[in-house]
Design a protein around this motif. Structure first.
Motif, short mmCIF file in Angstrom:
data_model
loop_
_atom_site.label_atom_id
_atom_site.label_comp_id
_atom_site.label_asym_id
_atom_site.label_seq_id
_atom_site.Cartn_x
_atom_site.Cartn_y
_atom_site.Cartn_z
N UNK B 175 0.84 -1.21 0.00
CA UNK B 175 0.00 0.00 0.00
C UNK B 175 0.87 1.25 0.00
N UNK B 177 3.80 1.58 -1.34
CA UNK B 177 4.42 1.80 -2.64
C UNK B 177 3.40 2.28 -3.68
N UNK B 178 2.21 1.71 -3.67
CA UNK B 178 1.26 2.13 -4.71
C UNK B 178 0.45 3.36 -4.32
N UNK B 179 0.20 3.57 -3.05
CA UNK B 179 -0.73 4.64 -2.68
C UNK B 179 -0.09 5.73 -1.83
N UNK B 180 1.22 5.76 -1.83
CA UNK B 180 1.84 6.68 -0.87
C UNK B 180 1.47 8.13 -1.19
N UNK B 181 1.15 8.42 -2.42
CA UNK B 181 0.83 9.81 -2.75
C UNK B 181 -0.66 10.04 -2.91
N UNK B 183 -4.03 11.24 -2.11
CA UNK B 183 -4.47 12.28 -1.16
C UNK B 183 -5.72 11.86 -0.39
N UNK B 184 -6.31 10.72 -0.75
CA UNK B 184 -7.55 10.31 -0.10
C UNK B 184 -7.31 9.77 1.31
N UNK B 185 -6.12 9.27 1.56
CA UNK B 185 -5.86 8.60 2.82
C UNK B 185 -4.92 9.45 3.69
N UNK B 186 -5.33 9.73 4.91
CA UNK B 186 -4.45 10.51 5.82
C UNK B 186 -3.42 9.58 6.42
N UNK B 187 -2.42 9.24 5.64
CA UNK B 187 -1.45 8.22 6.04
C UNK B 187 -0.75 8.55 7.34
#
Lengths: 217, 217
Positions: B175, B177-181, B183-187
């Motif tokens: 997650x 690697x694929x979604x680090x950027x 903006x939907x998720x407040x990582x």
DNA sequence: CCAATTTAGTAAACCTTGTTTACTTACGCA
DNA sequence: TGCGTAAGTAAACAAGGTTTACTAAATTGG
């Protein structure tokens, strides 16, 4: 209802036709196997026509993902009736896994593909709504469970908890999708792995029953 | 050491040169961004030359993966000195995450890319050896922990346990690697997610301290 | 109703990238 | 020295995303 309206209607109908064909083909064959030419042929228009409705292949994909995310979120929201937040979470996990199993190509597009950042603010508006956003749903379950004292200490940040829980299940499905035919790993059945992961999550998060139970003594 | 030997040496040197350039470029830019022409230009040979050493792009990739898997497995094996199998597992998890963080493109190639099935039996021989195979290492840790009664009931199958543990960590990294950027998720911070996952795994697997402790009463 | 303009659509071309064909060169060896 | 093989190359091919240049239809202003 002048001619303008009809034209706009036709326009939207064709756009939808492209999306439907794209979704079907992508679901069947995956992103790489489906070419713009294939889609064009499928809908009996020239390849160029697709570009009148979508900037490029990526734009088309993104729109499909957007719709699928929304449908997926509302599907999750149907579990809102389960009272126990941890049981609700368990059900959500099962649903998540079932979706990935049934539509692996969609799962791949939605959760395993890096998508360039979008800046259009309207794409963000449906987020944070547990009625439509699966992430918000999970987050809400964990927040509620924490507030009711059902979680071990150390899980007070609902975002961190939601991300860890999501990642755990995602890992099972992602490995299944990419490595399911890998002869190096003696895979246990996917269902066993999903159930095992849910078990791991629940027993890892849930606070121990306080003293034991009132029945024993 | 006639001219034949020299030719063979040159041949292997060029093969290694291709692999080194490929590894470097793939590590920097990822699979898709690196073309055969790029690699050819990098080593100052014509594109065709690469095909004298590798059947196709996939063959080149697979060889890189093979080497990396092996190096990765021996890296893991260095943790064999840790006596407590659960602590050993914890250290392996940290190492795994650190590798993914440091070489995300390699991680993607090794664990997030579907590779056509290989049938060459010699590619299988180094497997099952905990000295070289990270999966076997994890499996061995869990098997040992189970035999020592350190695990909850329900984790007696070391393959299932290893696959669940691996998947849990993989999920965090995939997650990321694929979604680090996205903006939907407040990582939450990646380190927090990795540590959280390891905590979840350990508390989900480890048997509760039997009655409590002899000290209490 | 007619001409101008906009719109939808197309065929063909362009460009990149993996891969192959057909040729050239260099070298070991008899 | 001449032959054969191996290493290497330029150019071409094929596929697929995308664009250019053109056609035709429909809407609209007079």
């Amino acid at each position: 209802m002048g001619p303008m309206e009809r034209r706009e209607r036709d326009r939207l109908a064709l756009r939808r036709k492209i999306l439907d064909a794209g979704r079907r083909l992508f679901a069947e064959q995956g992103y790489e196997a489906v070419t713009m030419r294939t889609i064009a042929h499928e809908i009996e228009y020239s390849p160029r026509t697709i570009y009148l409705h979508f900037k490029d292949k990526d734009d088309l994909i993104r729109e499909l993902c957007r719709q699928d995310f929304h449908a997926f979120g509302t599907e999750m929201a149907k579990l809102a009736g389960i009272a126990d937040p941890i049981e609700r979470l368990r059900a959500a996990g099962k649903g998540y896994a079932a979706f990935a199993q049934q539509f692996p190509n969609h799962y791949q597009l939605m959760f395993m593909t890096r998508k360039p950042v979008v800046d259009r603010p309207e794409d963000l508006e449906w987020h944070d709504d547990p009625e439509a956003d699966a992430y918000a749903f999970v987050r809400a379950c964990l927040s509620e469970a924490h507030d009711k004292g059902m979680l071990r200490t150390g899980w007070s940040d609902p975002d961190l908890a939601a991300q860890v829980v999501w990642a755990a299940l995602h890992g099972v499905l992602a490995l299944h999708i990419t490595h399911r035919e890998d002869p190096f790993i003696p895979w246990a059945a996917l269902d066993a792995r999903v159930d095992g992961m849910i078990r791991l999550i629940v027993s890892g998060l849930r606070a121990e029953p306080p003293p034991v139970a009132p029945k024993k003594s």
